[in-house]
Scaffold this motif. Structure first.
Motif, PDB file in Angstrom:
ATOM      1  N   SER A  64     -71.391  32.553   0.980  1.00  0.00           N
ATOM      2  CA  SER A  64     -72.881  32.429   0.535  1.00  0.00           C
ATOM      3  C   SER A  64     -73.690  31.616   1.825  1.00  0.00           C
ATOM      4  N   ARG A  65     -72.852  30.839   2.586  1.00  0.00           N
ATOM      5  CA  ARG A  65     -73.781  29.992   3.507  1.00  0.00           C
ATOM      6  C   ARG A  65     -72.573  29.694   4.719  1.00  0.00           C
ATOM      7  N   ILE A  66     -72.778  29.739   5.994  1.00  0.00           N
ATOM      8  CA  ILE A  66     -72.238  29.569   7.074  1.00  0.00           C
ATOM      9  C   ILE A  66     -72.969  28.290   8.005  1.00  0.00           C
ATOM     10  N   SER A  67     -72.270  27.443   8.340  1.00  0.00           N
ATOM     11  CA  SER A  67     -72.906  26.279   8.837  1.00  0.00           C
ATOM     12  C   SER A  67     -72.227  26.090  10.165  1.00  0.00           C
ATOM     13  N   VAL A  68     -73.092  25.352  11.038  1.00  0.00           N
ATOM     14  CA  VAL A  68     -72.597  24.808  12.360  1.00  0.00           C
ATOM     15  C   VAL A  68     -72.733  23.386  12.440  1.00  0.00           C
ATOM     16  N   LEU A  69     -71.798  22.663  12.898  1.00  0.00           N
ATOM     17  CA  LEU A  69     -71.977  21.207  13.327  1.00  0.00           C
ATOM     18  C   LEU A  69     -71.659  21.092  14.777  1.00  0.00           C
ATOM     19  N   ALA A  70     -72.711  20.779  15.569  1.00  0.00           N
ATOM     20  CA  ALA A  70     -72.724  21.124  17.066  1.00  0.00           C
ATOM     21  C   ALA A  70     -73.334  19.870  17.861  1.00  0.00           C
ATOM     22  N   ASP A  71     -73.328  18.599  17.277  1.00  0.00           N
ATOM     23  CA  ASP A  71     -74.104  17.491  17.847  1.00  0.00           C
ATOM     24  C   ASP A  71     -73.229  16.796  18.796  1.00  0.00           C
ATOM     25  N   GLN A  72     -71.907  16.983  18.530  1.00  0.00           N
ATOM     26  CA  GLN A  72     -71.161  16.502  19.749  1.00  0.00           C
ATOM     27  C   GLN A  72     -69.655  16.941  19.284  1.00  0.00           C
ATOM     28  N   PRO A  73     -68.778  16.952  20.607  1.00  0.00           N
ATOM     29  CA  PRO A  73     -67.423  17.672  20.522  1.00  0.00           C
ATOM     30  C   PRO A  73     -66.661  17.247  19.355  1.00  0.00           C
ATOM     31  N   HIS A  74     -65.984  18.272  18.530  1.00  0.00           N
ATOM     32  CA  HIS A  74     -65.216  17.910  17.519  1.00  0.00           C
ATOM     33  C   HIS A  74     -63.961  18.573  17.877  1.00  0.00           C
ATOM     34  N   TYR A  75     -63.841  19.626  18.519  1.00  0.00           N
ATOM     35  CA  TYR A  75     -62.312  20.448  18.505  1.00  0.00           C
ATOM     36  C   TYR A  75     -62.193  20.596  19.968  1.00  0.00           C
ATOM     37  N   PHE A  76     -60.935  20.155  20.468  1.00  0.00           N
ATOM     38  CA  PHE A  76     -60.640  20.231  21.852  1.00  0.00           C
ATOM     39  C   PHE A  76     -59.707  21.306  22.010  1.00  0.00           C
ATOM     40  N   ALA A  77     -59.823  22.494  22.573  1.00  0.00           N
ATOM     41  CA  ALA A  77     -59.139  23.654  22.744  1.00  0.00           C
ATOM     42  C   ALA A  77     -58.310  23.628  23.761  1.00  0.00           C
ATOM     43  N   VAL A  78     -57.026  23.683  24.036  1.00  0.00           N
ATOM     44  CA  VAL A  78     -56.278  23.421  25.107  1.00  0.00           C
ATOM     45  C   VAL A  78     -55.488  24.844  25.642  1.00  0.00           C
ATOM     46  N   ARG A  79     -55.561  24.894  26.828  1.00  0.00           N
ATOM     47  CA  ARG A  79     -54.740  26.201  27.532  1.00  0.00           C
ATOM     48  C   ARG A  79     -53.478  25.480  28.067  1.00  0.00           C
ATOM     49  N   ARG A  80     -52.547  25.976  27.475  1.00  0.00           N
ATOM     50  CA  ARG A  80     -51.198  25.482  27.957  1.00  0.00           C
ATOM     51  C   ARG A  80     -51.089  25.691  29.695  1.00  0.00           C
ATOM     52  N   ALA A  81     -50.516  24.621  30.322  1.00  0.00           N
ATOM     53  CA  ALA A  81     -50.152  24.848  31.608  1.00  0.00           C
ATOM     54  C   ALA A  81     -49.293  26.237  32.055  1.00  0.00           C
ATOM     55  N   ASP A  82     -48.286  26.507  31.013  1.00  0.00           N
ATOM     56  CA  ASP A  82     -47.562  27.746  31.125  1.00  0.00           C
ATOM     57  C   ASP A  82     -48.111  29.068  30.805  1.00  0.00           C
ATOM     58  N   SER A  83     -49.406  28.956  30.121  1.00  0.00           N
ATOM     59  CA  SER A  83     -50.204  30.029  29.531  1.00  0.00           C
ATOM     60  C   SER A  83     -49.398  30.567  28.431  1.00  0.00           C
ATOM     61  N   SER A  84     -48.535  29.918  27.726  1.00  0.00           N
ATOM     62  CA  SER A  84     -47.629  30.516  26.774  1.00  0.00           C
ATOM     63  C   SER A  84     -48.075  30.734  25.312  1.00  0.00           C
ATOM     64  N   ASN A  85     -49.449  30.312  25.231  1.00  0.00           N
ATOM     65  CA  ASN A  85     -50.030  30.771  23.713  1.00  0.00           C
ATOM     66  C   ASN A  85     -49.805  32.219  23.435  1.00  0.00           C
ATOM     67  N   ILE A  86     -49.595  32.593  22.111  1.00  0.00           N
ATOM     68  CA  ILE A  86     -49.206  33.693  21.854  1.00  0.00           C
ATOM     69  C   ILE A  86     -50.055  35.011  22.353  1.00  0.00           C
ATOM     70  N   THR A  87     -51.096  34.667  22.409  1.00  0.00           N
ATOM     71  CA  THR A  87     -52.308  35.901  22.875  1.00  0.00           C
ATOM     72  C   THR A  87     -51.935  36.358  24.337  1.00  0.00           C
ATOM     73  N   TYR A  88     -51.520  35.142  25.169  1.00  0.00           N
ATOM     74  CA  TYR A  88     -51.227  35.414  26.656  1.00  0.00           C
ATOM     75  C   TYR A  88     -49.991  36.233  26.690  1.00  0.00           C
ATOM     76  N   ARG A  89     -48.929  35.670  25.601  1.00  0.00           N
ATOM     77  CA  ARG A  89     -47.544  36.501  25.706  1.00  0.00           C
ATOM     78  C   ARG A  89     -47.508  37.628  25.198  1.00  0.00           C
ATOM     79  N   ALA A  90     -48.168  38.102  24.249  1.00  0.00           N
ATOM     80  CA  ALA A  90     -48.251  39.473  23.928  1.00  0.00           C
ATOM     81  C   ALA A  90     -48.623  40.439  24.834  1.00  0.00           C
ATOM     82  N   GLY A  91     -47.862  41.450  24.734  1.00  0.00           N
ATOM     83  CA  GLY A  91     -48.013  42.661  25.841  1.00  0.00           C
ATOM     84  C   GLY A  91     -49.191  43.404  25.611  1.00  0.00           C
ATOM     85  N   PRO A  92     -49.652  44.392  26.529  1.00  0.00           N
ATOM     86  CA  PRO A  92     -50.763  45.133  26.449  1.00  0.00           C
ATOM     87  C   PRO A  92     -50.737  46.135  25.304  1.00  0.00           C
ATOM     88  N   LEU A  93     -49.722  46.676  24.862  1.00  0.00           N
ATOM     89  CA  LEU A  93     -49.540  47.591  23.885  1.00  0.00           C
ATOM     90  C   LEU A  93     -49.442  46.875  22.447  1.00  0.00           C
TER      91      LEU A  93
END
Length: 378
Positions: A203-232
């Motif tokens: 019924s309602r979607i809100s946004v809290l954006a006045d300051q950073p709350h979530y720190f999204a980290v890219r692994r040094a080895d890029s091994s997050n699952i989306t990066y590991r998944a093959g193209p097919l």
């Protein structure tokens, strides 16, 4: 196996944090520290750590934190499922909070994040609440949706289609009322249909954006699952994204806006840095699959992409896998070309289309989602 000391608590916590864990050391330590440090207090939250068969020391780290904070952490362990969907569903099965929040095991929160999110959701009556994300390392996060704090945003027109990762606060009664769960047949991108359905039902979607709350980290080895998944695999999961959009949204501007996002991100990324290195038969299979998506879902959508991406998808539609393999990794200004005919065609001016207020609500520059929203996929 489940361990924890939350069973004796009578009052439901305000928020259940679900963390799907698979081989995320050493990033997991910072993630868990950020949960211990939350100002909302341990009596108002619970953390469900679902270990999806880790083998890198994550299991031992989870056990160490659970032993030190038995009232906060509940641990569940299961054989590796191949993706974040199954452990996320497992966490939902045992969650008891009024709200549920999904935190990537690579990522971490600001100390006041959960307290401020719950307060705003209660004050605004939010069913879904987005908190401002910032990147750590070479990670891409949405920006357009976080230009301002807003008690209510639209499904399309305020940047939501470009921010489909599950790193949001959800009212758990909404999730349970509609039986919303992750598709466990999707090794990548499984959070996107989950988030889309929750937002459609909200019924309602809100946004809290006045300051950073979530720190999204890219692994040094890029091994997050989306990066590991093959193209097919990514191609197959992208097909499921289009199917989910068609299931949840009627034909028209809303559906077109989400389809535009899928072509802009997942489909075009199939022809990214690794495409030229694929075996020829795999390159052709990716082209064939992309052409199938273009034929099924591209009408009225592709012409609203930026010119480089339109040209990429036109080559894919025509099955010109080898031509695509000869172009640079990213869809952008061409630096080298192997095919002179292709070079001449790519230099042909593309007439810009007028901006449509409903189907083209965003300038995609600076509003890309976490690459592959399922970055456990962002």
């Amino acid at each position: 196996m489940t361990t924890g000391a939350g069973a004796g608590v009578c009052e439901a916590p305000d928020v259940s944090v679900v963390v799907a864990v698979y081989n995320t050391m050493p990033y997991l330590t910072r993630c868990l520290d950020s949960l211990v440090e939350q100002t909302i207090g341990q009596r108002r939250m619970e953390v469900l750590l679902v270990d999806d068969g880790s083998t890198d020391g994550s299991t031992e780290e989870i056990q160490r934190y659970a032993a030190r904070h038995p009232g906060l952490f509940t641990t569940l362990r299961q054989p590796n499922s191949g993706g974040p969907a199954a452990p996320s569903n497992r966490g939902l099965e045992v969650a008891g909070g009024r709200y549920v929040f999904f935190l990537g095991a690579d990522d971490h929160l600001a100390p006041e994040a959960l307290e401020r999110m719950v307060t705003m959701a209660d004050n605004c009556g939010s069913d879904v609440l987005l908190c401002k994300m910032v990147p750590v390392g070479d990670r891409t996060v949405p920006t357009g949706v976080f230009t301002r704090t807003a008690p209510a945003i639209r499904l399309v027109g305020d940047g939501l289609p470009w921010a489909l990762s599950n790193t949001k606060l959800f009212r758990r009664s909404l999730i349970e009322e509609h039986g919303i769960r992750y598709d466990e047949t999707m090794p990548a991108f499984s959070d996107q249909p989950f988030v889309l359905e929750a937002c459609v039902r909200a019924s309602r979607i809100s946004v809290l954006a006045d300051q950073p709350h979530y720190f999204a980290v890219r692994r040094a080895d890029s091994s997050n699952i989306t990066y590991r998944a093959g193209p097919l695999t990514r191609l197959r999961c992208t097909e499921r994204l289009f199917e989910a959009t068609c299931r949840l949204l009627a034909p028209g501007p809303l559906r077109d806006a989400f389809h535009r996002r899928h072509f802009h991100v997942e489909v075009c990324q199939l022809f990214g840095p690794d495409f030229a290195a694929l075996p020829p038969e795999e390159r052709q299979a990716v082209c064939t699959g992309a052409a199938r998506l273009i034929s099924a879902y591209g009408d009225g959508v592709l012409e609203r992409l930026d010119p480089p991406r339109r040209r990429t998808l036109e080559l894919a539609r025509r099955g010109e896998a080898e031509a695509l393999a000869g172009r640079p990794a990213e869809a952008g200004p061409l630096r080298t070309l192997r095919h002179s005919a292709l070079a001449r065609w790519l230099r042909t001016p593309v007439r810009p289309l007028p901006r449509h207020p409903d189907t083209d609500p965003l300038d995609p520059r600076g509003t890309h989602p976490v690459r592959g929203a399922d970055a456990v996929g962002g």
